[in-house]
Design an enzyme around this catalytic site. Structure first.
Site, PDB file in Angstrom:
ATOM      1  N   CYS A  73      -0.141   4.075  -6.828  1.00  0.00           N
ATOM      2  CA  CYS A  73      -1.495   3.382  -5.952  1.00  0.00           C
ATOM      3  C   CYS A  73      -1.428   1.689  -6.475  1.00  0.00           C
ATOM      4  CB  CYS A  73      -2.604   3.893  -6.077  1.00  0.00           C
ATOM      5  SG  CYS A  73      -3.946   3.419  -5.275  1.00  0.00           S
ATOM      6  N   CYS A 127       0.726  -1.091  -0.112  1.00  0.00           N
ATOM      7  CA  CYS A 127      -0.131  -0.041  -0.030  1.00  0.00           C
ATOM      8  C   CYS A 127       0.887   1.362   0.048  1.00  0.00           C
ATOM      9  CB  CYS A 127      -0.756  -0.160   1.401  1.00  0.00           C
ATOM     10  SG  CYS A 127      -1.926   1.388   1.428  1.00  0.00           S
TER      11      CYS A 127
END
Length: 334
Positions: free
Chosen positions: A193, A74
């Site tokens: 992302c 992440c």
């Protein structure tokens, strides 16, 4: 932290191992912790649900399990990176820094100066990519509000939401950021992302100057295994020297006959001392480090097999395990 993104990362790691049997894959434990609150909502002040304690607990568990290194799939969670690393002696790979280092090699700043960032508002607010990109000498370019809304929709509506991945929606954002007549005028793009990495995996666009941070993280995961094996072997050689002993490393390479010759060499050396050799044909950037890590302080002979599927592969493997002796068999085209 993003189930589809985690699945994508694991799938890419598995593909990178080039395994031919179950035993040739990496040993790993995946924490798919659905209890982690949204990182972006917390960072930009839209929520009081702090994701740090839950992720920190996962890091404690990974440490207790004996992890050799930890990966955060992440980008936004790297806002807490320094605090996470302070919790454990286990190295945590830093995805943004790794991605920027890779970009510097592939897209030099002299030609690709303007780097467009695609990620969550949380990643933008955290500044982790801006800092890494600017420290490398590039200009960091953020999308305008309209483009950011489209990026956010790709992340939350498409990948996290419906799972409906749309090439046209995805590519139109990339082209808008690269448009020399547009507001961003980017020379290269950073996918910061992992939900965008899911789109990049589904719709690879090699004709565009894109750095996918998750794809780089996969490469760094394999490299971390090699670094771990190199450090392990150095420590074993030092320990043997302190005991007045010697750990001898022997390797076989060539187009044919490596596995047979390795097996014969193992049998011969085993008569003289504890010997470790690969299972089957563990001879690539995954199999060789795994074999090195099987050696311990009692090992006196480490027999390795080295394969090559392209230029530089043998050099990479011998950097992990410097040799005392080598057998070069028949040589053909890789």
């Amino acid at each position: 932290m993003g189930t589809l993104a985690t699945e994508s990362y694991i799938r890419l790691v598995n593909r990178e191992t080039h395994a031919h049997s179950d035993q040739e894959f990496l040993d790993y434990v995946v924490f798919n912790d659905a209890a982690v609150p949204d990182r972006t909502a917390f960072i930009i002040g839209q929520s009081d649900d702090d994701p740090f304690p839950i992720i920190a607990d996962d890091i404690d568990k990974a440490t207790a399990m004996g992890a050799s290194f930890i990966v955060l799939t992440c980008n936004t969670a790297h806002y807490f990176y320094d605090h996470f690393q302070s919790l454990t002696p286990v190295p945590i790979l830093h995805m943004p820094r790794g991605a920027v280092a890779h970009m510097a090699g592939q897209y030099p700043k002299e030609r690709f100066h303007r780097v467009g960032f695609l990620g969550t508002m949380g990643s933008r607010a955290s500044g982790v990519y801006r800092q890494a990109v600017e420290e490398a000498g590039y200009t960091f370019v953020e999308p305008d509000d309209e483009l950011q809304e489209r990026i956010t929709s790709l992340i939350y509506d498409d990948v996290k939401g419906t799972g409906d991945l749309n090439l046209q929606r995805y590519e139109s954002v990339l082209q808008a950021m690269l448009d020399p007549a547009g507001t961003c005028r980017c020379d290269t793009l950073m996918l910061g992302c992992t939900e965008l990495s899911v789109l990049n995996e589904a719709f690879p666009l090699p004709q565009l100057p894109i750095i996918d941070a998750q794809a780089v993280l996969v490469e760094d995961t394999v490299a971390a295994l090699g670094a771990l094996a190199r450090t392990h072997l150095e420590a074993l050689r030092q320990a043997a020297a302190e005991q007045g002993e010697r750990l001898t490393v022997v390797a076989m390479t060539g187009s044919v006959g490596k596995t047979t010759t390795k097996d014969l060499t193992r049998q011969l050396l085993a008569a003289s001392g504890p010997t470790v050799a690969p299972r089957a044909s563990f001879n690539n950037e995954i199999g060789l480090p795994l074999t090195v890590l099987e050696a311990d302080e009692s090992t006196r002979y480490l027999v390795l097999e080295m394969g090559a599927s392209g230029p530089g592969h043998i050099a990479y493997l011998t950097d992990i395990a410097p040799l005392d002796a080598a057998g070069v068999l028949m040589i053909g085209h890789a």
